[in-house]
Design a protein around this motif. Structure first.
Motif, short mmCIF file in Angstrom:
data_model
loop_
_atom_site.label_atom_id
_atom_site.label_comp_id
_atom_site.label_asym_id
_atom_site.label_seq_id
_atom_site.Cartn_x
_atom_site.Cartn_y
_atom_site.Cartn_z
N THR A 275 6.44 91.07 33.02
CA THR A 275 7.28 90.33 32.08
C THR A 275 8.72 90.80 32.14
O THR A 275 9.67 90.00 32.21
N VAL A 276 8.92 92.13 32.11
CA VAL A 276 10.27 92.67 32.15
C VAL A 276 10.94 92.36 33.47
O VAL A 276 12.12 91.99 33.53
N SER A 277 10.20 92.48 34.57
CA SER A 277 10.76 92.17 35.89
C SER A 277 11.17 90.70 35.96
O SER A 277 12.21 90.37 36.53
N ALA A 278 10.37 89.82 35.39
CA ALA A 278 10.70 88.40 35.39
C ALA A 278 11.96 88.12 34.60
O ALA A 278 12.81 87.32 35.01
N LYS A 279 12.13 88.80 33.46
CA LYS A 279 13.34 88.62 32.64
C LYS A 279 14.58 89.10 33.38
O LYS A 279 15.64 88.48 33.34
N MET A 280 14.43 90.24 34.09
CA MET A 280 15.56 90.75 34.86
C MET A 280 15.96 89.76 35.95
O MET A 280 17.15 89.50 36.19
N GLY A 281 14.99 89.19 36.63
CA GLY A 281 15.29 88.21 37.68
C GLY A 281 15.96 86.98 37.12
O GLY A 281 16.91 86.45 37.71
N TYR A 282 15.49 86.54 35.93
CA TYR A 282 16.10 85.36 35.30
C TYR A 282 17.54 85.64 34.90
O TYR A 282 18.43 84.80 35.08
N ALA A 283 17.79 86.87 34.37
CA ALA A 283 19.15 87.22 33.94
C ALA A 283 20.11 87.24 35.13
O ALA A 283 21.26 86.81 35.05
N ARG A 284 19.65 87.74 36.28
CA ARG A 284 20.51 87.78 37.46
C ARG A 284 20.86 86.36 37.93
O ARG A 284 21.98 86.06 38.31
N GLN A 285 19.85 85.47 37.91
CA GLN A 285 20.11 84.09 38.34
C GLN A 285 21.10 83.39 37.40
O GLN A 285 21.96 82.62 37.83
N ARG A 286 20.97 83.68 36.10
CA ARG A 286 21.82 83.01 35.11
C ARG A 286 23.26 83.50 35.17
O ARG A 286 24.21 82.73 35.11
N ASP A 287 23.48 84.79 35.30
CA ASP A 287 24.82 85.36 35.19
C ASP A 287 25.45 85.71 36.52
O ASP A 287 26.60 86.13 36.59
N GLY A 288 24.72 85.55 37.62
CA GLY A 288 25.27 85.89 38.93
C GLY A 288 25.69 87.34 38.99
O GLY A 288 24.95 88.23 38.59
N ASP A 289 26.91 87.57 39.46
CA ASP A 289 27.40 88.95 39.63
C ASP A 289 28.05 89.50 38.38
O ASP A 289 28.51 90.64 38.38
N LYS A 290 28.12 88.72 37.28
CA LYS A 290 28.81 89.21 36.08
C LYS A 290 28.15 90.46 35.52
O LYS A 290 28.81 91.30 34.95
N MET A 291 26.81 90.58 35.70
CA MET A 291 26.11 91.74 35.13
C MET A 291 26.61 93.03 35.72
O MET A 291 26.55 94.09 35.10
N GLY A 292 27.09 92.96 36.95
CA GLY A 292 27.61 94.18 37.57
C GLY A 292 28.88 94.67 36.90
O GLY A 292 29.24 95.84 37.05
N PHE A 293 29.60 93.79 36.12
CA PHE A 293 30.87 94.19 35.51
C PHE A 293 30.80 94.14 33.99
O PHE A 293 31.76 94.48 33.32
N ASP A 294 29.63 93.68 33.48
CA ASP A 294 29.48 93.57 32.02
C ASP A 294 28.76 94.81 31.51
O ASP A 294 27.62 95.09 31.89
N PHE A 295 29.42 95.54 30.61
CA PHE A 295 28.84 96.79 30.11
C PHE A 295 27.51 96.56 29.41
O PHE A 295 26.52 97.24 29.67
#
Length: 567
Positions: A275-295
Motif C-alpha cells: 500500500t505504501v509503495s503504491a502511494k509513493m508511486g502515485y505521488a511521483r506520477q502526480r508531482d513529477g520531479d517537484k518532490m525532489g525540491f519540495d521539503f
C-alpha cells in the motif's frame, strides 16, 4: 520415583524412511503408559528398541530391571511345545532354584560369601514369588481360554490366536519389572481381557502397552505417549487416556490458531508494504520531479520509505520464524451407501442375503442354521473357541462345510481376523491395492487417497515393510472401496489405531447393505448397542435391524437372535 527405562537422543528408521528423530523419553518405576499413534508411525519399533531387540541408528537406551516383552505377533518357534515355551519363560527362575539347591547342599560348611549369595537369591526368589510360578501359569492359561491345554502340543498345531495367548501367558508367568506389551488383547475374549486389565493395573512395576482397546487404555494407562508420524517425535500426556484426548484436541486448536495468526501477520505486513509503495508511486506520477525540491514532499517520501523498510523487516522476521502448517490427520472417509439387494418377487418379505442350513465342521462347529436379511446388521459375540471365525469363513466361502449348505451373494466383502503374509512382499502399496481391480492406476490412487487411510508418501512402500496395522488398513481399503452389498468382518478393530476404530464405526453405521461382524471389542459392542437403540427409536423399515448373536461351544445359543435394539 526412580527411572526405570530411558531413551536419549534416539533416531531410527528403515532405509530412507525415518520413524524416530532424536527422541528422549523416560519411563519411571511403577508408571503405566499407553503408546498411541497412527498405524505405521513406529509404535512397535519403539517397543522393540525399549526391549533391546533393535539397536537404534543413533542414541542410547538404558533399562533398570528385568524386561518382559510381548510382540504384536509372537516370536516363539512353532517347533516348540507349549511346555518348552513355558519353560523358556521361567528359565531365570529355574536357574535361581537350581543355584539355591546347590547352595543349600553346602550350607553347613558355607563361607560368609556363600551365605550372603544364598540370602540374596532367596530374597529375589521370594520377591518374584517363584514358588507360585507354576500356579500363575495355570491360572493365566485358564483365564485366557486355554485351560487344560496339553503341554506336549506343538505350537504349530495351535491356531494363531491360541499361539498368541500362550505367548501372553508366558510373559505373565514371571512378571518382569518392566512389561512391554504390543496389542495384547487382539486374541482375547471379554473374560480374558478383563483378567488382563486387572493384572496390569495391579502390576507393581512399569507397564508400556500399545493397544487399540479403548476400554483397556482408559482403565490401565496413567500416562499416554503419542508417536507422531509427521514429526517423527514422541509427546507425553498425563491424566490418562481421557486426559490425552482433551489435551490433544486443545493442542491442535492452539496450533491452528498460531498458524492462522502467523498467516494473518504475514498478509498484513505484505499489504502495508504494498500500500505504501503504491502511494509513493502515485505521488511521483502526480508531482513529477517537484518532490525532489519540495521539503514537505521529501519528508513524506522518507517516512513512507521507512514504513516500507519496517514492514519488510517485520516480514523477514516472520519468514525466519514460521509456524508450521498443522498436518492434516488421516481420516477415514468411506461412503458405504450400497443399497440392500431387492427381491422383485416379494417386496414385503425380508430377503435372505445369507442362508446357512445345518452347516457343521466336526470339532469346530456344531450343526448350525444362520441367516441374514438384506440390510440387517448382525454382531456375533462369544468366548474364544466358540466357532465364530469358523462360521464367518463358511458364510464367506473361504471354508467349505463338512455338513450343510450355504447360499450367499455372488460378491461378498470379507475381512479375515488374521491376514495372510504378502505373497509378493516387494510389491508397492498402491499396486497391491489395485491388484485385480482393473481400471486406471491413477484412478485407484485418487480413490485410495480420498478414502483417507494412507498418504501419498506411503504409496511406494513395499507391502512386506508395512506394519501389522498398515497391512490391516490395506485390507480394509480394498473392502471399503469394493462396492460390496454384503460385508463379513472378523475382529475389524485388531491392529487399528483407536481414532481409526471410531471412524470405522461411523462408516459402518451408515452402511445400507448387510453386515455380519465378529468382535470382542467392548467399546465396539457398546457402539453397536447404541446403533440398535437408535434404529428401534426410528422404527422405520429402511433403518435395518441390528441383531446380536451369542456363540458357545461351537453353536449359536438357542433364542439368542434378539429383536431389534434389544441387546
Amino acid at each position: 520415583m526412580t527411572e526405570h527405562l530411558s531413551l536419549s537422543g534416539v533416531s531410527h528408521g528403515y532405509g530412507d524412511r525415518q520413524l524416530l528423530d532424536t527422541i528422549s523419553l523416560v519411563i519411571t518405576a511403577g508408571e503405566h503408559v499407553a503408546v498411541v499413534g497412527e498405524n505405521g508411525a513406529g509404535k512397535s519399533t519403539l517397543l522393540r528398541i525399549m526391549a533391546g531387540l533393535e539397536v537404534p541408528n543413533e542414541g542410547t537406551v538404558a533399562s533398570h530391571g528385568r524386561v518382559g516383552y510381548l510382540a504384536q505377533t509372537h516370536g516363539l518357534p512353532e517347533s516348540f511345545t507349549v511346555g518348552a515355551a513355558i519353560d523358556a519363560s521361567l528359565a531365570s527362575l529355574r536357574a535361581i532354584e537350581a543355584e539355591l539347591d546347590r547352595l543349600e547342599a553346602g550350607l553347613a560348611d558355607a563361607e560368609a560369601e556363600e551365605l550372603e549369595a544364598y540370602g540374596r537369591l532367596q530374597t529375589e526368589y521370594q520377591l518374584r514369588e517363584g514358588y507360585a510360578a507354576e500356579s500363575r501359569v495355570e491360572a493365566a492359561l485358564d483365564r485366557l481360554g486355554l485351560g487344560g491345554l496339553d503341554r506336549d502340543r506343538m505350537l504349530g498345531s495351535l491356531s494363531g490366536g491360541e499361539q498368541e495367548r500362550v505367548a501372553l501367558a508366558c510373559v505373565l508367568a514371571d512378571p518382569a519389572d518392566i512389561l512391554l506389551l504390543d496389542e495384547p488383547t487382539n486374541h482375547l475374549d471379554a473374560r480374558g481381557t478383563a483378567w488382563l486389565e486387572d493384572r496390569l493395573a495391579a502390576h507393581r512395576g512399569s507397564v508400556v502397552v500399545v493397544s487399540h482397546d479403548r476400554v483397556l487404555l482408559r482403565k490401565v494407562a496413567t500416562t499416554v505417549i503419542e508417536v507422531d508420524a509427521e514429526r517423527r517425535s514422541v509427546t507425553r500426556y498425563g491424566n490418562g487416556y481421557e486426559g490425552y484426548l482433551r489435551e490433544k484436541a486443545a493442542e491442535r486448536q492452539r496450533w491452528v490458531q498460531q498458524y492462522e495468526a502467523w498467516l494473518d501477520a504475514m498478509e498484513a505486513e505484505q499489504r502495508q508494504a504494498a500500500t505504501v509503495s503504491a502511494k509513493m508511486g502515485y505521488a511521483r506520477q502526480r508531482d513529477g520531479d517537484k518532490m525532489g525540491f519540495d521539503f514537505k514532499a521529501g519528508t513524506w517520501q522518507k517516512a513512507a520509505s521507512s514504513k516500507v523498510r519496517n514492514a519488510q523487516e517485520r516480514l523477514r522476521r516472520l519468514e525466519e520464524s514460521p509456524v508450521d502448517r498443522p498436518p492434516v490427520p488421516l481420516r477415514l472417509a468411506a461412503e458405504l451407501d450400497v443399497d440392500p439387494e431387492p427381491d422383485p418377487e416379494a417386496a414385503d418379505v425380508p430377503v435372505k442375503v445369507l442362508d446357512a442350513r445345518g452347516v457343521a465342521i466336526p470339532g469346530r462347529l456344531e450343526p448350525t442354521d444362520f441367516h441374514a436379511d438384506a440390510g440387517e446388521k448382525i454382531l456375533i459375540t462369544g468366548p474364544n473357541g466358540a466357532g465364530k471365525s469358523t462360521l464367518l469363513s463358511l458364510l464367506a466361502g473361504t471354508l467349505e462345510p463338512v455338513e450343510g449348505t450355504v447360499t450367499r451373494p455372488a460378491r461378498i466383502g470379507y475381512l479375515q481376523q488374521e491376514l495372510e503374509l504378502p505373497k509378493r512382499p516387494g510389491l508397492r502399496l498402491l499396486p497391491a491395492f489395485a491388484a485385480g481391480l482393473g481400471g486406471n492406476i491413477d484412478e485407484h490412487a485418487e480413490a485410495l487417497l480420498r478414502l483417507g487411510l494412507f498418504r501419498t508418501s506411503e504409496f511406494h512402500v513395499p507391502v512386506g515393510g508395512l506394519s501389522a496395522g498398515q497391512q490391516r488398513r490395506l485390507a480394509l481399503a480394498r473392502l471399503l472401496l469394493g462396492g460390496y452389498g454384503t460385508l463379513i468382518v472378523d475382529e475389524p478393530t485388531n491392529h487399528l489405531a483407536p481414532v481409526l476404530v471410531e471412524q470405522l464405526e461411523e462408516a459402518l453405521a451408515g452402511f445400507a447393505g448387510t453386515l455380519v461382524m465378529v468382535s470382542h471389542d467392548r467399546a465396539l459392542r457398546e457402539w453397536f448397542a447404541g446403533c440398535a437403540r437408535k434404529s428401534e427409536k426410528a422404527r422405520t423399515d429402511d433403518a435395518g435391524r441390528w441383531v446380536r448373536y451369542s456363540m458357545e461351544n461351537g453353536s449359536l445359543l438357542p433364542g439368542s437372535r434378539l429383536q431389534r435394539g434389544v441387546l
